[in-house]
Scaffold this active site. Structure first.
Site, PDB file in Angstrom:
ATOM      1  N   ASN A  72       0.881  -1.173   0.000  1.00  0.00           N
ATOM      2  CA  ASN A  72       0.000   0.000   0.000  1.00  0.00           C
ATOM      3  C   ASN A  72       0.916   1.220   0.000  1.00  0.00           C
ATOM      4  OD1 ASN A  72      -1.735   2.088   0.504  1.00  0.00           O
ATOM      5  ND2 ASN A  72      -2.268   1.454   2.601  1.00  0.00           N
ATOM      6  N   LYS A 117       0.181   4.244  -0.294  1.00  0.00           N
ATOM      7  CA  LYS A 117      -0.433   5.465   0.247  1.00  0.00           C
ATOM      8  C   LYS A 117      -0.163   6.642  -0.707  1.00  0.00           C
ATOM      9  CE  LYS A 117      -0.133   3.431   4.736  1.00  0.00           C
ATOM     10  NZ  LYS A 117      -0.296   3.588   6.159  1.00  0.00           N
ATOM     11  N   HIS A 129      -9.651   1.327   4.363  1.00  0.00           N
ATOM     12  CA  HIS A 129      -8.413   1.518   5.130  1.00  0.00           C
ATOM     13  C   HIS A 129      -8.712   2.462   6.304  1.00  0.00           C
ATOM     14  CE1 HIS A 129      -4.398   2.787   6.254  1.00  0.00           C
ATOM     15  NE2 HIS A 129      -3.964   1.674   5.677  1.00  0.00           N
ATOM     16  N   GLU A 171      -7.208   4.888   7.450  1.00  0.00           N
ATOM     17  CA  GLU A 171      -7.011   6.322   7.152  1.00  0.00           C
ATOM     18  C   GLU A 171      -8.227   6.886   6.424  1.00  0.00           C
ATOM     19  OE1 GLU A 171      -3.198   5.797   5.255  1.00  0.00           O
ATOM     20  OE2 GLU A 171      -2.343   5.235   7.192  1.00  0.00           O
ATOM     21  N   GLU A 221      -5.920  -4.779  10.276  1.00  0.00           N
ATOM     22  CA  GLU A 221      -4.896  -3.757  10.508  1.00  0.00           C
ATOM     23  C   GLU A 221      -5.239  -2.983  11.781  1.00  0.00           C
ATOM     24  OE1 GLU A 221      -2.628  -2.647   6.690  1.00  0.00           O
ATOM     25  OE2 GLU A 221      -4.344  -1.340   6.833  1.00  0.00           O
ATOM     26  N   GLY A 242       2.021   2.311  10.700  1.00  0.00           N
ATOM     27  CA  GLY A 242       2.999   3.385  10.575  1.00  0.00           C
ATOM     28  C   GLY A 242       3.652   3.786  11.881  1.00  0.00           C
ATOM     29  N   SER A 294       2.933  -2.104  10.392  1.00  0.00           N
ATOM     30  CA  SER A 294       4.366  -2.187  10.690  1.00  0.00           C
ATOM     31  C   SER A 294       4.962  -3.566  10.407  1.00  0.00           C
ATOM     32  CB  SER A 294       4.641  -1.761  12.135  1.00  0.00           C
ATOM     33  OG  SER A 294       4.258  -0.403  12.321  1.00  0.00           O
TER      34      SER A 294
HETATM   35  P1  PGA Z   1       2.543   0.290   7.634  1.00  0.00           P
HETATM   36  O1  PGA Z   1       1.120   0.548   6.949  1.00  0.00           O
HETATM   37  O2  PGA Z   1       3.078  -1.012   7.092  1.00  0.00           O
HETATM   38  O3  PGA Z   1       3.381   1.464   7.233  1.00  0.00           O
HETATM   39  O4  PGA Z   1       2.298   0.224   9.114  1.00  0.00           O
HETATM   40  C1  PGA Z   1       0.214  -0.503   6.719  1.00  0.00           C
HETATM   41  C2  PGA Z   1      -1.025   0.022   6.046  1.00  0.00           C
HETATM   42  O5  PGA Z   1      -1.437   1.152   6.333  1.00  0.00           O
HETATM   43  O6  PGA Z   1      -1.630  -0.674   5.220  1.00  0.00           O
END
Ligand code: PGA
Length: 252
Positions: free
Chosen positions: A9, A11, A95, A97, A167, A173, A212
């Site tokens: 992903n 982003k 997601h 976000e 997630e 993140g 992460s």
């Molecule tokens: P990350 O993000 O691996 O940077 O924690 C995962 C995601 O948002 O899908």
């Protein structure tokens, strides 16, 4: 046995020049890894570049959002059919976000999920709890509500050609991964909840872990019986890191 999937992903990151190197490296690095499915979900403007760079390889591509309607006067939005036009296999929906910053409800996410399937895409449905919800013991309730919104709208059969990504919001993140035991516990819960509607759909469902995931923790996570791969944010922007995670998926 379920096949592992490792999906990146990206982003809202990338440039034409930087992506070219990353996509070339992922393509050539995946030529050897036959035992794992691999995909990158890129920002909309880079879909033609992903298509051009990855066509004919084993690496699939997809998007990170889609509109719930098939077409219409929705200025600025992108339909699932448009994503198919650019060869997408996958689209991420729900997601955290999008839920947090764009107010997407579980009902809207379910509509997006079904729109994706109508166009022949495989939706990757993200679910997961915040830290506060976890600390209040609400993890299972939150995840159940996110799943039930889809099952209510589309029936459990909607999960037949789909991917779920667990997630935990507190792990995205932040560098704080869920332990493999914490992740496995929620994955088991998800599978059991779906099994209460349809055992075969539950048994075949690909459930990714995201939050992460790095090259050093992927092997342990992917070794858990109900973790079928990963949704990878930060580490998917670095070819060597992403490839190492894909290789971990191929081994487990
Ligand atoms: P990350 O993000 O691996 O940077 O924690 C995962 C995601 O948002 O899908």
């Amino acid at each position: 046995m379920r096949r592992k999937l490792v999906a990146g992903n990206w982003k809202m990151y990338g440039t034409l020049a930087g992506n070219a190197d990353l996509l070339d490296a992922v393509r050539s690095g995946m030529e050897q890894a036959r035992n794992v499915d691999c995909a990158v979900c890129v920002p909309f403007p880079y879909l033609p570049q992903a298509q051009q760079k990855l066509s004919g390889s084993g690496v699939k591509w997809g998007a990170q959002n889609v509109h719930q309607m098939d077409k219409g006067a929705y200025t600025g939005e992108v339909s699932a059919a448009m994503l198919r036009d650019f060869g997408c296999s996958y689209v991420i929906v729900g997601h955290s976000e999008r839920r947090a910053y764009f107010g997407e409800s579980s009902h809207l996410v379910a509509e997006k999920f079904l729109a994706a399937q109508r166009a022949g895409l495989i939706p990757i449905l993200c679910v997961g709890e915040t830290l506060e919800q976890r600390e209040n013991g609400a993890t299972e309730n939150v995840v159940a509500g996110q799943l039930d919104a889809l099952i209510d709208l589309g029936g459990v059969q909607a999960l037949r050609d789909a991917v779920v990504a667990y997630e935990p919001v507190w792990a995205i993140g932040t560098g704080k991964t869920a332990t493999s035991a914490q992740a496995q516990a929620v994955h088991t819960f998800i599978r059991q909840r779906i099994a209460s509607h349809d055992g075969q759909t539950a048994a075949e469902l690909c459930i990714l872990y995201g939050g992460s995931v790095k090259a050093n923790n992927a092997p342990e996570l992917f070794a858990m019986p109900d973790i079928d791969g990963g949704l990878i944010g930060g580490a998917s922007l670095v070819a060597d890191d992403f490839l190492a995670i894909c290789r971990a998926g191929a081994r487990t």
